[in-house]
Design a protein around this motif. Structure first.
Motif, PDB file in Angstrom:
ATOM      1  N   LEU A   1      32.570  70.590  45.861  1.00 10.54           N
ATOM      2  CA  LEU A   1      33.944  70.945  45.482  1.00 10.54           C
ATOM      3  C   LEU A   1      34.011  72.107  44.513  1.00 10.54           C
ATOM      4  O   LEU A   1      35.073  72.706  44.340  1.00 10.54           O
ATOM      5  N   GLY A   2      32.898  72.434  43.862  1.00 13.82           N
ATOM      6  CA  GLY A   2      32.959  73.513  42.888  1.00 13.82           C
ATOM      7  C   GLY A   2      31.594  74.006  42.467  1.00 13.82           C
ATOM      8  O   GLY A   2      30.582  73.325  42.639  1.00 13.82           O
ATOM      9  N   ARG A   3      31.595  75.207  41.922  1.00 15.08           N
ATOM     10  CA  ARG A   3      30.393  75.827  41.347  1.00 15.08           C
ATOM     11  C   ARG A   3      30.782  76.424  40.016  1.00 15.08           C
ATOM     12  O   ARG A   3      31.730  77.208  39.922  1.00 15.08           O
ATOM     13  N   VAL A   4      30.073  76.015  38.966  1.00 18.31           N
ATOM     14  CA  VAL A   4      30.345  76.519  37.623  1.00 18.31           C
ATOM     15  C   VAL A   4      29.241  77.495  37.250  1.00 18.31           C
ATOM     16  O   VAL A   4      28.061  77.125  37.255  1.00 18.31           O
ATOM     17  N   PRO A   5      29.578  78.740  36.927  1.00 20.12           N
ATOM     18  CA  PRO A   5      28.542  79.733  36.636  1.00 20.12           C
ATOM     19  C   PRO A   5      27.880  79.470  35.288  1.00 20.12           C
ATOM     20  O   PRO A   5      28.450  78.798  34.417  1.00 20.12           O
ATOM     21  N   PRO A   6      26.681  79.989  35.093  1.00 16.14           N
ATOM     22  CA  PRO A   6      26.024  79.844  33.788  1.00 16.14           C
ATOM     23  C   PRO A   6      26.759  80.648  32.734  1.00 16.14           C
ATOM     24  O   PRO A   6      27.248  81.750  32.992  1.00 16.14           O
ATOM     25  N   ALA A   7      26.853  80.081  31.533  1.00 21.50           N
ATOM     26  CA  ALA A   7      27.480  80.774  30.396  1.00 21.50           C
ATOM     27  C   ALA A   7      26.999  80.109  29.119  1.00 21.50           C
ATOM     28  O   ALA A   7      27.106  78.885  28.970  1.00 21.50           O
ATOM     29  N   GLU A   8      26.469  80.862  28.231  1.00 26.46           N
ATOM     30  CA  GLU A   8      25.951  80.353  26.959  1.00 26.46           C
ATOM     31  C   GLU A   8      26.504  81.200  25.821  1.00 26.46           C
ATOM     32  O   GLU A   8      26.814  82.377  26.022  1.00 26.46           O
TER      33      GLU A   8
END
Length: 224
Positions: A185-192
């Motif tokens: 249902l979704g893809r969350v990109p990397p973020a730091e």
């Protein structure tokens, strides 16, 4: 009620619970997000650390406080109502408390449960009371294997996965949905270092909220 479940600790369940709850709030939904990981609770802490001033960690009500309140819980539609783990969890039955939330919250209110890791006995309590679960996983081989075990446990408890969200992922290869037995249902990109402060992450959770409503909550939740 949706259980946000996955493999081992650090798989992104808490961030997804809060990110999705805030995305649903941005659509006007009165959301409740409850910490169901009573041994390693951090949902209220993450909420406070990411500038949700309406619900500082020290003042966040617990799930037990919520079900003992006279009358129904009335969530604010401007921001999620975050419920912390009990201060003395050994004195309470998690399945009983979490199940009581469904009686205390209006029927048209999304409830998200931030689950314990993996397929341990502690993870079973929220899966027993939730209608369905949302699987959260990074796309590492070991993480996918652990998430598949959680999915199998959920199905045994009649809490069937409504879908999967891949976290810290640049793309999602074919076959992930087949492996876990439910659609991605979704893809969350990397973020730091603070994913929930990143605009691309917020957009990803907005898209996830839209798809989750279409798959599960269109006729039951009060959303725009």
């Amino acid at each position: 009620m949706i259980a946000v479940a996955g493999g081992k600790g650090g798989s992104g369940k808490t961030t997804t619970t809060l990110g999705l709850a805030r995305a649903l709030s941005r659509r006007g939904a009165p959301v409740v997000a409850a910490d169901a990981d009573w041994d390693l609770p951090n949902l209220a802490r993450l909420s406070s650390a990411t500038n949700d001033e309406r619900n500082p960690a020290a003042d966040a009500p617990t799930a037990i406080d919520a079900v003992q309140t006279e009358g129904e819980i009335r969530p604010d539609r401007r921001a999620p109502t975050v419920l912390a783990a009990p201060h003395e969890p050994e004195d309470a039955d998690a399945e009983q408390v979490l199940g009581a939330l469904t009686e205390a919250v209006p029927d048209d209110t999304p409830i998200l449960l931030d689950c314990p890791a993996g397929a341990s006995p502690d993870a079973a309590a929220p899966l027993r009371v939730a209608e369905q679960c949302l699987l959260v996983t990074p796309l590492r081989r070991a993480a996918l294997r652990d998430t598949a075990k959680t999915a199998a446990l959920a199905r045994q408890l009649n809490c069937h996965p409504v879908g999967t969200v891949a976290v810290r992922a640049e793309s999602v290869p074919e076959g992930v949905g087949d492996l876990l037995g439910c659609p991605v249902l979704g893809r969350v990109p990397p973020a730091e270092p603070e994913p929930l402060s990143d605009s691309s992450v917020r957009s990803a959770y907005d898209a996830l909220a839209r798809r989750l409503v279409a798959a599960h909550g269109r006729d039951r939740w009060r959303v725009a």
